[in-house]
Design an enzyme around this catalytic site. Structure first.
Site, PDB file in Angstrom:
ATOM      1  N   ASP A  72       0.834  -1.198   0.000  1.00 45.35           N
ATOM      2  CA  ASP A  72       0.000   0.000   0.000  1.00 45.35           C
ATOM      3  C   ASP A  72       0.870   1.250   0.000  1.00 45.35           C
ATOM      4  OD1 ASP A  72      -2.929   1.138   0.843  1.00 45.35           O
ATOM      5  OD2 ASP A  72      -1.334   2.259   1.843  1.00 45.35           O
ATOM      6  N   TYR A  77       2.889  10.446  -0.565  1.00 44.27           N
ATOM      7  CA  TYR A  77       3.923  10.017   0.384  1.00 44.27           C
ATOM      8  C   TYR A  77       5.307  10.375  -0.111  1.00 44.27           C
ATOM      9  CZ  TYR A  77       0.280   6.985   2.455  1.00 44.27           C
ATOM     10  OH  TYR A  77      -0.863   6.494   3.038  1.00 44.27           O
ATOM     11  N   HIS A 169      -8.125   8.961  -1.532  1.00 45.00           N
ATOM     12  CA  HIS A 169      -7.392   9.004  -0.264  1.00 45.00           C
ATOM     13  C   HIS A 169      -8.123   9.832   0.799  1.00 45.00           C
ATOM     14  CE1 HIS A 169      -3.011   9.199   1.482  1.00 45.00           C
ATOM     15  NE2 HIS A 169      -3.900   8.824   2.380  1.00 45.00           N
ATOM     16  N   ASN A 200     -10.778   7.464   4.669  1.00 46.04           N
ATOM     17  CA  ASN A 200     -11.099   8.665   5.437  1.00 46.04           C
ATOM     18  C   ASN A 200     -12.474   9.213   5.033  1.00 46.04           C
ATOM     19  OD1 ASN A 200      -8.454   8.867   6.868  1.00 46.04           O
ATOM     20  ND2 ASN A 200      -7.693   9.129   4.781  1.00 46.04           N
TER      21      ASN A 200
END
Length: 360
Positions: A72, A77, A169, A200
């Site tokens: 993942d 990131y 995301h 989320n």
């Protein structure tokens, strides 16, 4: 969706590779997709940022060597680790690792879009610390063009023509869901994505998403990535990304939606009372329920001869109604080595009942 043939190990299909890689870590079906993944997922958030490339490769090799298959990452990131970064370091590292060992078809690969903030020098202060309030106000969002460009950029960094799972995301309340879902359906039709997920997100939004998908014939999400652990969120917790009682019940009733639990050990606070004291991760959990849960956890951990962190992972792995895939994100190879023994911990019915019943 059936087995997909991709160039890889002797031209094997994903289904055949699932058989070959299931000798160590237990495998399970992802929701009701027919696709099997390892029971423990590996998060690559810190790889290429807080975790050096050498250590990241050791972690990836050890995880796959233990039978792990579910990786993942996300396009954002880790932008916050370096002034001026636009993210993508984790995806680039995974791409290099997969190419070096011809590993793309050995893994079930997930990435995410929508959470890269608009670039601004103000995203970092003079000491290089990120401004999270500004980032949250300027997330890229889930507009159709945004997602299409984000996925194409992720595929380039990962060095692949498709990802197995693509998440929204951060749930975007400012973009019509119809626009987002139609764009995602197009990515699936184009063969760039096998399955879709959301992260989320509140339960009412999940239901709305599912209704729209059914109405228009769009592919519905098969995975929900939320924060979930043994401690229960405190009353009044308003975080959209933490599973609460209502969302847990929703998942029990909709077994085609697989829970992938991020931060399953809450940054390792279970093993360290000093770390728990004042840790920002505890803000969503503080209250009398915490002490009661931790007391029973400590008793059960002692009974099975394991650390509390490992026992929490084992408890999550034992969940069946609904099932849970814990998503661990070790920063070092040693942290991975410390967590993998959780796979071998067996909790009996009495211990599971005590862990479940514990609380104020």
């Amino acid at each position: 969706m059936g087995a997909v043939t991709r160039p890889g190990i002797a031209g094997l299909t994903w289904s055949a590779l699932q058989v070959l890689t299931s000798g160590g870590m237990d495998m399970m079906e992802l929701g009701r997709t027919g696709t099997r993944v390892s029971r423990l997922a590996l998060g690559a958030m810190q790889m290429g940022g807080a975790t050096s490339e050498a250590d990241a490769i050791r972690i990836l090799d050890r995880y796959v060597g233990a039978g792990g298959s579910f990786l993942d990452t996300a396009d954002c990131y880790e932008w916050w680790r370096r002034v001026g970064s636009r993210g993508g370091e984790s995806e680039e590292l995974l791409g290099r690792w997969m190419r070096a060992g011809n590993r793309r078809d050995q893994v079930f690969l997930a990435t995410k879009g929508s959470a890269v903030p608009e670039y601004s020098p103000a995203l970092w202060d003079a000491d290089g610390n990120p401004d999270w309030d500004l980032a949250r106000r300027t997330f890229a969002g889930a507009g159709a063009d945004t997602l299409r460009h984000a996925l194409d950029a992720s595929l380039r960094r990962l060095g692949t023509d498709h990802v197995d799972l693509y998440y929204v995301h951060v749930d975007d309340l400012s973009t019509p869901l119809e626009e987002t879902l139609e764009a995602l359906a197009g990515l699936v039709s184009a063969g760039k994505v096998r399955y879709l997920g959301w992260s989320n997100v509140r339960t009412w939004r999940l239901e709305r998403i599912r209704q729209l998908c059914e109405r228009h014939g769009w592919p519905a999400p098969v995975a929900l990535q939320q924060q979930h652990s043994y401690l229960r969120p405190k009353a009044g917790n308003a975080a959209a990304g933490i599973v609460g009682p209502e969302q847990w019940e929703y998942l029990r009733l909709h077994r085609d939606l697989q829970l992938v639990a991020y931060s399953p050990i809450l940054k390792g606070i279970y093993d360290d009372p000093a770390k728990r004291s004042g840790h920002w991760m505890m803000e969503s959990y503080e209250g009398p329920d915490v002490d009661a849960r931790l007391a029973v956890l400590g008793e059960v951990a002692a009974e099975v001869g394991a650390t509390p962190n490992r026992t929490v992972l084992a408890w999550l792995l034992h969940q069946t109604d609904p099932s849970v895939i814990p998503l661990i994100g070790p920063k070092t190879p040693e942290q991975l080595d410390d967590l993998l023994p959780a796979l071998d911990i067996k909790l009996d019915a009495g211990q599971l009942a005590r862990l479940e019943a514990a609380g104020a």
